[in-house]
Each structure stands twice: as C-alpha cells, then as structure tokens.
Write an enzyme that holds these catalytic residues in place. Structure first.
Site, PDB file in Angstrom:
ATOM      1  N   TRP A 248       0.857  -1.179   0.000  1.00  9.53           N
ATOM      2  CA  TRP A 248       0.000   0.000   0.000  1.00  9.53           C
ATOM      3  C   TRP A 248       0.895   1.231   0.000  1.00  9.53           C
ATOM      4  O   TRP A 248       1.803   1.363   0.818  1.00  9.53           O
ATOM      5  CB  TRP A 248      -0.877  -0.049   1.250  1.00  9.53           C
ATOM      6  CG  TRP A 248      -1.825   1.080   1.450  1.00  9.53           C
ATOM      7  CD1 TRP A 248      -2.634   1.654   0.513  1.00  9.53           C
ATOM      8  CD2 TRP A 248      -2.094   1.755   2.684  1.00  9.53           C
ATOM      9  NE1 TRP A 248      -3.390   2.648   1.084  1.00  9.53           N
ATOM     10  CE2 TRP A 248      -3.082   2.732   2.420  1.00  9.53           C
ATOM     11  CE3 TRP A 248      -1.606   1.618   3.993  1.00  9.53           C
ATOM     12  CZ2 TRP A 248      -3.582   3.571   3.410  1.00  9.53           C
ATOM     13  CZ3 TRP A 248      -2.102   2.443   4.966  1.00  9.53           C
ATOM     14  CH2 TRP A 248      -3.076   3.409   4.679  1.00  9.53           C
TER      15      TRP A 248
ATOM     16  N   ASP B  26      -0.894  -5.035   9.510  1.00  4.66           N
ATOM     17  CA  ASP B  26      -1.916  -4.098   9.073  1.00  4.66           C
ATOM     18  C   ASP B  26      -3.154  -4.912   8.716  1.00  4.66           C
ATOM     19  O   ASP B  26      -3.151  -5.669   7.744  1.00  4.66           O
ATOM     20  CB  ASP B  26      -1.421  -3.299   7.860  1.00  4.66           C
ATOM     21  CG  ASP B  26      -2.382  -2.191   7.455  1.00  4.66           C
ATOM     22  OD1 ASP B  26      -3.455  -2.070   8.078  1.00  4.66           O
ATOM     23  OD2 ASP B  26      -2.065  -1.449   6.496  1.00  4.66           O
TER      24      ASP B  26
ATOM     25  N   LYS C 112     -13.530  -0.864   5.917  1.00  2.01           N
ATOM     26  CA  LYS C 112     -14.072  -1.774   4.912  1.00  2.01           C
ATOM     27  C   LYS C 112     -15.140  -2.686   5.487  1.00  2.01           C
ATOM     28  O   LYS C 112     -16.213  -2.849   4.906  1.00  2.01           O
ATOM     29  CB  LYS C 112     -12.932  -2.615   4.309  1.00  2.01           C
ATOM     30  CG  LYS C 112     -11.778  -1.818   3.700  1.00  2.01           C
ATOM     31  CD  LYS C 112     -12.213  -0.966   2.545  1.00  2.01           C
ATOM     32  CE  LYS C 112     -11.032  -0.409   1.756  1.00  2.01           C
ATOM     33  NZ  LYS C 112     -10.139   0.479   2.508  1.00  2.01           N
TER      34      LYS C 112
END
Length: 416
Positions: A140, A222, A260
């Site tokens: 990311w 993460d 999310k």
C-alpha cells in the site's frame, strides 16, 4: 518564486495517485466510465452500500438519545469499544488463558487504519528505534509515506512474482533471512494484501512467524479487511492470532481498521494494539501511557460516532449475526466479479493467462496490465485503475464487466 519572502523550504510533492484518479473519474462525462481505482465497496449498480446492520444501529442510537454522545472520550479512546475491537481481532482461542492473553495487549483508539499505522510507526520510531522497516514490494503506497514521516529507513522484501503473477514466498524469505537485522520491523498484511490480492497460505505464515522469532524481528500487522476478504472474521484474522498465540515470547503490534468491514470509510474508526511478550506484561500500561502521550499531542482522542456504531453492533447478538451476513454479501459479490471478469477474458481468448484474478483475494487484483495498457484503458475506454495495474474489483458489475473485459482484450491485442 524568487520574489516570495518566506522562511519555508518547501517543494511540491506528487499528488496521491488514488485520489487524483478518483477526481479525474468524477469529472469525466463519458456514459460508460468505470472506476476501478479507489478501494471502496460498491453495489452491482455502482452505488455506495451503507451496511443494513449499520443502518439498524444508527436508528437504534437515535432512539437511545444518549446525552453523552457528543462528549469527549478518554485519551486512549472509547474504552468499551477498545475491548470489543481487541476481542474481534485476537479471538483468544489457543493455549493461553483469556485473562493472561488480554493482559499482554495494550490498545488505543485511532483515526482509522491509517492513523493506527501512523501511531504505531511513530511509537516504534521513538521507543524501539528500529534500524529499518521492511515493506512488501509492492505494498500500500501510504505505508511508504507513513514510515518516511516517522523517520525510519525503509527497505523492501520481494512479494510479487511478475512472471507467474503469484506470491513470491521464496524471495520474501530469502531476503529477510539474509538482510533483515535484529530489531527490524516487518510490515505484514493480515489478509487481502493491498495491492496484489495475494496472501501467504497457513504453512507459509507459520514459516514467516518462525523466521521473525528466530531473527528477533518485530511483526507489524496491518489488518484492514477482517471479515471483508473471506466473509469470515476468524479466517481473516488467522495470521494475527497464530503469531499471538504461538509466539508468546515475541512482541508484535496490529493496526486495525473498520472502514471496509463496516463500510465506515468516512467515520475513521480504528485501533492500535501493542502486544507484549509474556515476560513483559508489566510494561503494557506504560506502553499505553506513551501511546496516549502521542495521541494527546496529535488529535487528543479518537472520534466517537463511528466507534459507537461498531460497539452497538458487536454488543448485540442479533446485530452481530446481521453483520456477519453483510460481510458475506460483500465478499461474495467481490468473488463473483472476479469469476465474471475471468470468464469474459477466457471467452474472448484474451492473450495471456488470467487464473490469477480468481486466485487472488479481497478487494484488489494485480491484473498484470502494464502502465501503457492502463493509460490506454483510461484514454480510449474511460476505465480508471492504478498505473501498477491494480484494479478495485468492487468497481465491476454485471453491467460493465463485459465492457471492461473487451477493453482489456482490445488494448492487449493492439499493443501486440
């Protein structure tokens, strides 16, 4: 510029690619435009989907009419929420007693997953002073920015094998084995790796945990997609729980996001968990104290509204069951769109191999398209994805998947 009188020493920085791409898509008037850039869930009609369970929780909170709903929380955040977030992440199955396991974990509320990553990086930079942080190549993009701003030198380990469009487990292990130093941080995606959609299998996770323990590396997880990737919160937390339960002599941390899996993108709900080893439980409260010191100087405390929604859902058996069903809806649609894109490309006999699209996991697919092909998709077909070829699968629908597949087929054949 020479006439400007300022003490600042500033130079332009490149715009964020994802937000710039989304901005370009927003002003594109083309009727068949397709957004495969930003990582947000969309329905088959291309619309946002406030989770039904979240809507139920919001209505219940209005009825509750809590007089304290706009008040300050503690610096560490909403304390009941933190316990719920911790329990969701770690599960506490395994050989340790629940009480002993919880005693190892210090938790604070953050401004979503980005804030958790940032707070964790800043804390480790100040108090552990790692020589390097190891990020997957690719990772990311914001991981690079976060650790750069924390002042920790960044190195990368191989992750994506371009020729086979697969996870480069051997490259990762070889690089960390030969080059990582004791005390280095290793950034790991708990599930649904962003941007590749490729995750280690369980045997590989075990080997990665063994390597971290043996070389005394510090795992930094993460976790942005728990429950969203597979539809199962347990499955998507497997790696985190394995490290925690099976490597109790190793310290680690987890950045947890609810963007999310609850569809709370704009509410910025997250948590950061620092796990001591079982011999250092006594420092947990000091860790939280120091995290609070950083929080107080930056944003004082986490936002209240989003975490209250999560708390409302996860303290009700009925709403929790509804949430699990919503997770299945989202993950199932993503999987169905992977299948649909793959089937269309196979039907068109598009040059190349496309099995990786259905072998990958989660919101994103590393399609294997080149930057030249990506630009052609945007310029000719008004299909927007990152120049790396990363596509957000949730932007596909039954209405546009054939159009997207035909466009991919066209740009590849024209290039050849």
């Amino acid at each position: 510029m020479s006439n400007i009188d300022t003490r600042l020493n500033v130079s332009p920085v490149p715009p964020d690619e994802i937000f710039a791409l989304n901005g370009a898509y927003a002003v594109d008037p083309h009727p068949q435009k397709v957004s495969l850039g930003v990582g947000v869930y969309r329905t088959d009609d291309g619309k946002p989907w406030p989770l039904p369970v979240v809507q139920k929780a919001e209505k219940a909170l209005v009825v509750d009419d809590d007089l304290f709903r706009h008040e300050y929380t503690a610096i560490e955040g909403d304390v009941p929420f933190l316990g719920i977030a911790r329990d969701l992440m770690f599960g506490f199955e395994g050989k340790q007693s629940e009480e002993d396991a919880k005693a190892r974990i210090g938790s604070v509320q953050t401004v979503a997953g980005t804030g958790a990553n940032h707070l964790g990086a800043l804390f480790l930079a100040h108090h552990m002073k790692p020589t390097n942080v190891w990020l997957s190549n690719p990772s990311w993009a914001n991981h690079q920015t976060i650790w750069e701003l924390a002042g920790v030198p960044r190195k990368t380990y191989p992750y994506y094998h371009a020729a086979t469009r697969s996870f480069d487990f051997e490259g990762m292990m070889s690089s960390l084995e030969s080059e990582a130093q004791e005390g280095d941080v290793v950034l790991l995606h708990a599930c649904a790796h962003n941007p590749t959609g490729l995750d280690p299998n369980k045997e590989q996770w075990v080997a990665i945990a063994d390597l971290c323990e043996r070389k005394k590396l510090f795992p930094f997880f993460d976790s942005a997609y728990q429950g969203f990737a597979s539809g199962s919160v347990e499955e998507d937390a497997w790696a985190v729980r394995y490290f925690f339960n099976n490597k109790p002599n190793m310290e680690m941390c987890v950045a947890q996001s609810f963007s999310k899996n609850f569809g709370l993108y704009g509410q910025r709900v997250g948590a950061f968990h620092y796990c001591t080893n079982r011999a250092s439980v006594s420092i947990r409260d000091v860790v939280v104290n120091n995290l609070c010191h950083l929080i107080r100087g930056e944003f004082s405390m986490g936002p209240r509204v989003g975490c209250t929604i999560v708390k409302k859902v996860l303290t009700s058996d009925e709403l929790t069951a509804d949430w699990h069903e919503d997770l299945k809806v989202m993950s199932s649609r993503i999987k169905a769109m992977r299948e649909a894109l793959y089937n269309e490309l196979v039907r068109l006999q598009t040059p190349g191999t496309w099995e990786h699209i259905i072998q990958q996991n989660g919101m994103f697919s590393y399609t294997g398209l080149t930057p030249k092909q990506v630009y052609a998709l945007k310029d000719k077909y008004h299909i927007y994805l990152l120049k790396s070829g990363r596509a957000s699968i949730s932007g596909l629908s039954q209405k546009n998947v054939a159009y997207v597949a035909q466009a991919i087929d066209d740009v590849i054949r024209n290039e050849n």
